[in-house]
Design a protein around this motif. Structure first.
Motif, mmCIF file in Angstrom:
data_model
loop_
_atom_site.group_PDB
_atom_site.id
_atom_site.type_symbol
_atom_site.label_atom_id
_atom_site.label_comp_id
_atom_site.label_asym_id
_atom_site.label_seq_id
_atom_site.Cartn_x
_atom_site.Cartn_y
_atom_site.Cartn_z
ATOM 1 N N LEU A 1 -22.670 70.052 -39.307
ATOM 2 C CA LEU A 1 -22.544 71.112 -40.298
ATOM 3 C C LEU A 1 -23.495 72.249 -39.914
ATOM 4 N N CYS A 2 -22.917 73.356 -39.536
ATOM 5 C CA CYS A 2 -23.721 74.511 -39.107
ATOM 6 C C CYS A 2 -23.296 75.667 -39.994
ATOM 7 N N THR A 3 -23.428 75.460 -41.284
ATOM 8 C CA THR A 3 -22.745 76.312 -42.247
ATOM 9 C C THR A 3 -23.666 77.266 -42.987
ATOM 10 N N GLY A 4 -24.890 77.401 -42.497
ATOM 11 C CA GLY A 4 -25.762 78.425 -43.060
ATOM 12 C C GLY A 4 -26.351 78.057 -44.403
ATOM 13 N N GLY A 5 -26.905 79.072 -45.052
ATOM 14 C CA GLY A 5 -27.663 78.834 -46.281
ATOM 15 C C GLY A 5 -26.860 79.123 -47.529
ATOM 16 N N TYR A 6 -27.549 78.974 -48.669
ATOM 17 C CA TYR A 6 -26.850 79.052 -49.948
ATOM 18 C C TYR A 6 -27.383 80.182 -50.835
ATOM 19 N N GLY A 7 -27.886 81.229 -50.200
ATOM 20 C CA GLY A 7 -28.465 82.341 -50.957
ATOM 21 C C GLY A 7 -27.496 82.974 -51.952
ATOM 22 N N ASN A 8 -26.208 82.830 -51.707
ATOM 23 C CA ASN A 8 -25.232 83.423 -52.617
ATOM 24 C C ASN A 8 -25.158 82.732 -53.972
ATOM 25 N N VAL A 9 -25.938 81.664 -54.139
ATOM 26 C CA VAL A 9 -26.012 81.083 -55.480
ATOM 27 C C VAL A 9 -26.540 82.153 -56.449
ATOM 28 N N TYR A 10 -27.309 83.098 -55.918
ATOM 29 C CA TYR A 10 -27.867 84.184 -56.724
ATOM 30 C C TYR A 10 -26.862 85.326 -56.945
ATOM 31 N N TYR A 11 -25.654 85.161 -56.492
ATOM 32 C CA TYR A 11 -24.619 86.200 -56.462
ATOM 33 C C TYR A 11 -25.072 87.390 -55.622
ATOM 34 N N LEU A 12 -26.116 88.080 -56.051
ATOM 35 C CA LEU A 12 -26.618 89.184 -55.233
ATOM 36 C C LEU A 12 -27.628 88.648 -54.236
ATOM 37 N N SER A 13 -27.328 88.818 -52.977
ATOM 38 C CA SER A 13 -28.274 88.416 -51.942
ATOM 39 C C SER A 13 -27.924 89.212 -50.705
ATOM 40 N N THR A 14 -28.695 89.021 -49.660
ATOM 41 C CA THR A 14 -28.354 89.728 -48.425
ATOM 42 C C THR A 14 -27.338 88.939 -47.616
ATOM 43 N N ASN A 15 -26.943 87.772 -48.119
ATOM 44 C CA ASN A 15 -25.916 86.996 -47.413
ATOM 45 C C ASN A 15 -24.581 87.720 -47.464
ATOM 46 N N ALA A 16 -23.723 87.368 -46.515
ATOM 47 C CA ALA A 16 -22.372 87.925 -46.532
ATOM 48 C C ALA A 16 -21.624 87.351 -47.732
ATOM 49 N N MET A 17 -20.552 88.040 -48.121
ATOM 50 C CA MET A 17 -19.849 87.666 -49.347
ATOM 51 C C MET A 17 -19.298 86.237 -49.321
ATOM 52 N N MET A 18 -18.924 85.755 -48.141
ATOM 53 C CA MET A 18 -18.285 84.436 -48.096
ATOM 54 C C MET A 18 -19.263 83.285 -47.871
ATOM 55 N N CYS A 19 -20.523 83.592 -47.583
ATOM 56 C CA CYS A 19 -21.490 82.514 -47.357
ATOM 57 C C CYS A 19 -21.489 81.582 -48.558
ATOM 58 N N ASN A 20 -21.487 80.295 -48.312
ATOM 59 C CA ASN A 20 -21.404 79.368 -49.438
ATOM 60 C C ASN A 20 -22.023 78.025 -49.080
ATOM 61 N N VAL A 21 -22.120 77.179 -50.090
ATOM 62 C CA VAL A 21 -22.810 75.896 -49.920
ATOM 63 C C VAL A 21 -21.831 74.736 -49.825
ATOM 64 N N THR A 22 -20.529 75.046 -49.887
ATOM 65 C CA THR A 22 -19.553 73.971 -50.069
ATOM 66 C C THR A 22 -19.654 72.854 -49.024
ATOM 67 N N ALA A 23 -19.742 73.212 -47.758
ATOM 68 C CA ALA A 23 -19.764 72.164 -46.731
ATOM 69 C C ALA A 23 -20.953 71.231 -46.933
ATOM 70 N N THR A 24 -22.142 71.811 -47.112
ATOM 71 C CA THR A 24 -23.320 70.956 -47.241
ATOM 72 C C THR A 24 -23.326 70.254 -48.602
ATOM 73 N N TRP A 25 -22.834 70.948 -49.616
ATOM 74 C CA TRP A 25 -22.820 70.314 -50.942
ATOM 75 C C TRP A 25 -21.863 69.131 -50.971
ATOM 76 N N ARG A 26 -20.744 69.280 -50.302
ATOM 77 C CA ARG A 26 -19.779 68.168 -50.260
ATOM 78 C C ARG A 26 -20.373 66.996 -49.477
ATOM 79 N N ALA A 27 -21.118 67.314 -48.433
ATOM 80 C CA ALA A 27 -21.791 66.244 -47.683
ATOM 81 C C ALA A 27 -22.828 65.584 -48.581
#
Lengths: 210, 252, 637
Positions: C224-250
């Motif tokens: 899993l090389c799926t990046g971070g979950y900063g978008n939990v804050y809605y506003l962040s410097t992450n790209a719009m599609m960045c998400n936690v789903t892969a790691t959260w499902r794991a």
């Protein structure tokens, strides 16, 4: 396109310099001698075939290129606005080229074919008889004023065609350099203005000054 | 802060096979600090409230680097400024404007839905040779390979391409030469790219042609619209590389 | 459950060498019998995919983007650290290690961080060999700059887009393997579940974003090389599609989640301008090399910045931290910006901003020099705000930027689900409670190029190249689960759009689990998040169907996991009764307002075990051993 284009530019230069003989005040003798030489010299006749091939290849590749490029965008934009940095003539080479082609055919019908087949007014220069091309040119330009206007119009489009074509040929051949590209572009502009202008002076000369 | 009311004419196409059409939408209360995509977000929220399908468009980083966003706005890729759509702000428009929004148009970029197109042709061109063949772990010390600053900077300029496809969208011939040439030039300039130089030029150009892009007629529209200002000099360099490779390579 | 970090014994500098020797190898001829699934194509994913394929494994790469090159690693601006000591300024592997441990406020593992510093030098070599155009000096050698949290110049950079150049390097290496047939690429394909059978990761379930097809993919290992979950804050410097789903499902399949509340707030972002804001834009912290941060001395000073005389300005970072000045670590810089804004001394319309002023740098070095260094950042600032930063100071404010937390992994980068690995920002491993600038790129590439190619073989060699099949009850159960989740969202037909709920979640987490946290606030947030969860599960509106490109559905699936993660972050922030790095609990601070650690009770990694929906997670502690550094109060004065 680039190679044939540059080859055709070289033809334009030769053609123009020959045509300037029209302006010699010798009742067209020099021009008639030149015409005779061009139409009878074996080397020139061979080159003429090369020139014809150059035109045909240039036109044929342009046709293929246009077809391919049209196929690359099957659906057009509803609105299209061009960037101010992009010149009109660079986007309309097909148009300027086609008009120049139509002109070229009329040009051949007016001068080339009569001269080679059928035209039989002769002039005597230093004891030898030559076809009087000078008179043909003078008559056409003077009497068929619509042709003169078409001629001038075609030169304007040729100018557009060269304005983009000359420098573009170098770009296509990969000849790009910080130092030399501006020179090539300048030369292109110079040729695109002077060559058509040179040709255009001829109908103007015969219409108004001769 | 100004607010404005706008008319949007947007290309709607449910899927790749369906026939699309331009549809008209009214939108009000748009603030001039909004980015263009935020304006579309507002439209999409409105549409959803009305139980209408939101407009699909590609976007991701919204800071001008991922190359996802791809809208032709009033006839120009990424709109009136030389930047990406996500960096375009509504202060570039005025109250009462009608804005036409269309997808990239090219045979090689088929529409997926609405304003979203498939740009995988770009990836396939890169697969065909946009790399230096060096395995992980086999590199020498980085400073054993000095590269003059001028060359390094030029290579960097070519490498700034974000693969958005605006060059194709802008070109009257839908040609991909600017995109392909940026990669070929970057690697042709650097010493690391020398070993595969000819093969790279030949195979990347061949793949580009196979994808159905048009041919370059040097209008310069690509470079004029490129959000990263990739220069036409790259295309000349690619032509040089390609002609040179064709004339001298061993590939028959 | 006992967490075994598998850090090898022995002296720090020899651990990795020794460990590499002790790892089992897979014979070159046998490597082609193994299939490896890589999810994500950013720096970690692309570098891992390329390196593993070069070794001979069959690799499948999944990305939800249309092209691997669009992964958010591309947006990193400033640079990548490496202990090359090309500048002769006293850098060394040990110093990079020390700076990183200290910068992380002593909440990272010594062994991991030391390895990171060791391989950092190889990364630069590798990237240069690929043709990455790093900045160079006139003599042709590589140029460096300094970055926050360090007193040496060890950051390699490519103007303002180091991330793009490094990613294109890794992408090109992967492209070569795609051409060779060793990597198979799946674009616009999002992982929605991990499949575990016999206690081992066996594959993933994905959704094709264009057709909606739900598919099963089997592999001998899943990365899993799926990046971070900063978008939990809605506003962040992450790209719009960045998400936690892969790691959260794991996580829901058994992988422990480490330090979820450790998030990084980046100090130099363009401030929020209104409610419609969809994301925040970061400007490289390298700006702090030449920009001076200040606010007016007086609260409520509404004069133009250029009208405020020198003696009425407060250069608060230089004042409080004379030795590091504007280059203090990110958490310190961010928190101090918040303090001055809380005092009413913020600037701009919203009063939630501080100035970053280049007037002195321009006076000292000329505008041309400043332009050469930061031109693209200045252009970007002007593009977004409509203001010219050469003439008037920039306004900046902190924004969520990076998440140090992530899936718990051992020294081999393996999660607690055997065969499931997490690389890059997706794992929790190397940055402790705060990441130093220019270290994310370093870690992503270290994991992908130089760690996983060794450690993965050890697992594969011991499990064997068994036959793969997706025709098992475990795959069927996971696939059914995904289909049910989707069907539920599409049939709910509620009132609230996904973005509305996401904004609400984001604001809650930002207010109570952001730059500073209190027990009271966190408890309040816990209740709000529970309400949001309920509302999401009963009243969300997702139009359209599954068998089409449906961006609302994609967002809804991601938000479901963000909500659950948000609850866990709050839990973690509540559990950790100390302040450290990015985790600042107001109850625990020094008299000067700095983070006050409690090493006696909290020098551990929090790793949470999922125990079921709406069940309290179980906390496991991995106690951190510090044998080589002395734990001190971090000071940048």
């Amino acid at each position: 396109m680039s190679l044939t284009g540059l080859f055709l530019v070289s033809f334009l230069l030769v053609h123009l310099s020959g045509n300037f003989l029209l302006y010699r005040s010798d009742n067209g003798d020099a021009f008639n001698l030149y015409s005779h030489f061009m139409s009878t010299n074996g080397v020139i006749r061979v080159l003429e075939i090369g020139l014809l091939a150059g035109f045909l290849i240039h036109i044929f590749t342009a046709y293929i290129l246009t077809q391919r490029n049209k196929a690359a965008r099957p659906i057009q934009y509803a609105v299209s606005a061009s960037n101010a940095k992009v010149t009109w003539f660079s986007r309309n080479m097909g148009l300027s080229g086609s008009i120049v082609l139509v002109f070229l055919i009329i040009h051949l019908i007016n001068f080339y074919f009569p001269f080679h087949y059928g035209y039989d007014t002769y002039v005597d220069i230093e004891g030898t008889s030559y076809k009087d091309m000078y008179t043909l040119v003078a008559t056409v330009f003077k009497n068929e004023w619509w042709y003169s206007i078409l001629y001038i119009l075609a030169m304007v489009l040729l100018s557009f065609h060269l304005q983009h074509g000359f420098a573009s040929a170098f770009q296509t051949l990969g000849l790009e350099h910080k130092k030399y590209t501006p020179i090539i572009k300048g030369l292109g502009t110079l040729i695109s203005v002077l060559v058509p202008l040179g040709f255009a002076t001829m109908p103007v000369y015969f219409l108004f000054f001769n | 802060m100004n607010t404005m009311n706008l008319t949007l004419k947007i290309w709607r196409q449910p899927n790749a096979k369906a026939k699309g059409e331009m549809k008209s939408y009214k939108i009000s209360g748009i603030n001039d600090h909004m980015s263009f995509l935020e304006m579309l977000d507002v439209l999409n929220e409105d549409l959803q409230k009305k139980n209408e399908d939101p407009v699909v468009f590609d976007h991701d980083c919204r800071e001008g680097i991922c190359g996802s966003c791809s809208l032709v706005i009033n006839g120009r890729p990424h709109g009136p400024q030389q930047t990406t759509t996500c960096q375009l702000h509504m202060r570039s428009f005025k109250d009462g404007d009608t804005i036409y929004i269309e997808p990239w148009r090219a045979k090689a970029f088929p529409v997926i839905k609405d304003l979203m197109v498939d740009r995988s042709a770009f990836d396939r061109i890169q697969h065909s040779g946009g790399y230096v063949s060096v395995n992980t772990g086999s590199a020498q010390d980085a400073n054993n390979l000095p590269i003059g600053k001028e060359i390094a900077d030029e290579a960097f300029n070519s490498a700034t391409c974000i693969g958005c496809g605006a060059c194709v969208a802008a070109c009257k011939n839908a040609s991909a030469m600017l995109f392909v040439s940026a990669k070929i030039s970057q690697l042709a300039m650097l010493p690391q790219g020398q070993a595969e130089r000819k093969k790279r030029a030949e195979s990347m150009v061949a793949q580009m042609d196979a994808e159905g892009f048009g041919a370059c007629t040097n209008t310069g529209a690509c470079s004029a619209e490129c959000p990263k200002e990739i220069s036409m000099a790259n295309i000349a360099m690619m032509n040089r590389e390609y002609l040179g490779a064709k004339l001298t390579s061993e590939a028959v | 459950m006992i967490l075994d970090s598998k850090i090898p014994a022995g002296p720090l500098a020899e651990k990795w060498e020794k460990h590499k020797f002790n790892l089992k190898l897979v014979n070159p001829a046998n490597k082609r019998k193994y299939d490896v699934i890589v999810v994500g194509s950013g720096l970690a994913g692309a570098s891992a995919a390329a390196s593993l394929a070069e070794l001979g494994y069959n690799v499948k790469v999944f990305t939800y983007h249309d092209s691997p090159r669009r992964a958010h690693s591309i947006a990193a601006q400033g640079g990548i650290n490496a202990a090359k000591n090309y500048q002769n300024d006293g850098d060394s592997i040990h110093r990079l290690f020390y700076d990183t441990i200290k910068g992380g406020d002593y909440r990272a593992r010594e062994g991991n961080v030391y390895r990171l510093a060791q391989v950092s030098v190889d990364i630069i070599d590798q990237c240069v060999a690929q043709g990455v155009p790093f900045a160079r000096e006139y003599g042709g050698l590589l140029s460096n700059r300094s970055f926050g949290g360090a007193q040496v110049s060890r950051t390699f950079y490519a103007r303002g887009q180091t991330g793009q150049q490094l990613l294109l390097g890794a992408y090109s290496a992967m492209n070569r393997q795609i051409a060779a047939g060793k990597v198979k690429l799946y674009t616009r394909c999002e992982m929605l579940d991990l499949v575990v059978a016999d206690g081992k990761a066996k594959g993933i379930i994905t959704r094709n974003l264009i057709t909606g097809a739900i598919e099963s993919h089997a592999g001998h290992a899943v990365l899993l090389c799926t990046g971070g979950y900063g978008n939990v804050y809605y506003l962040s410097t992450n790209a719009m599609m960045c998400n936690v789903t892969a790691t959260w499902r794991a996580h829901k399949r058994g992988a422990l989640f480490g330090n979820p509340s450790f998030t990084q707030i980046h100090p130099t972002c363009i401030p929020v301008s209104g409610d419609y804001q969809s994301k925040l834009t970061l400007m490289s912290e390298s700006l702090r090399n030449d920009g001076r941060v200040w606010v007016p001395m007086k609260a409520g000073d509404n004069r133009l910045p250029t009208d405020i005389p020198e003696e009425e300005r407060d250069y608060f970072l230089e004042r409080k931290y004379p030795s590091f000045g504007n280059l203090v670590p990110r958490d310190v810089a961010s928190r101090n910006a918040k303090y001055v804004c809380d005092e009413g001394r913020g600037v701009g319309n919203t009063k939630l901003a501080v100035y970053l002023d280049f007037a002195d740098a321009i006076k000292r070095d000329t505008e041309a020099v400043v332009k050469a260094k930061y031109g693209n950042l200045f252009d970007m600032y002007q593009q977004i705000t409509g203001e010219n930063p050469y003439k008037t100071p920039m306004r900046i404010y902190p924004a969520v930027h990076y998440t140090m937390g992530g899936l718990w992994v051992d020294y081999n980068l393996m999660t607690t689900v055997p065969g499931c690995y997490a690389l890059g920002e997706a794992n929790f491993s190397d940055h402790g409670a705060n990441r130093l600038g220019a270290s994310a790129l370093m870690q992503g590439l270290a994991d992908g190029y130089f760690v996983i190619p060794y450690t993965l073989g050890d697992y594969l060699a011991s499990t064997g190249a068994g036959k793969l099949s997706t025709d098992t009850p475990e795959f069927k159960e996971a696939l059914d689960g995904v289909q049910k989740r989707i069907a539920k969202l599409l049939t709910m037909k509620g009132e609230k759009t996904v973005d509305e709920l996401h904004r609400k979640l984001g604001l809650t987490i930002w207010d109570y689990c952001g730059m500073s946290r209190t027990e009271e606030g966190l408890k309040k947030a816990k209740a709000i998040v529970a309400d949001i969860k309920k509302e999401f599960e009963t009243n969300v509106k997702v139009l359209g169907g599954n068998e089409e490109m449906n961006q609302s559905l994609e967002k809804a699936l991601r938000l479901a996991d963000f909500i659950e993660l948000g609850a866990l972050m709050i839990q973690d922030a509540l559990d950790r009764n100390e302040s450290c790095g990015g985790h600042f609990r107001e109850e625990y601070q020094t008299p000067e307002g700095e983070a006050l650690r409690d090493d006696d009770n909290f020098a551990y990694v929090s790793a949470y075990e999922y125990t079921g929906d709406n069940q309290a997670p179980v906390l496991h502690k991995e106690v951190l051993q510090f044998e080589n550094v002395k734990l001190t109060q971090r000071s940048y004065k």
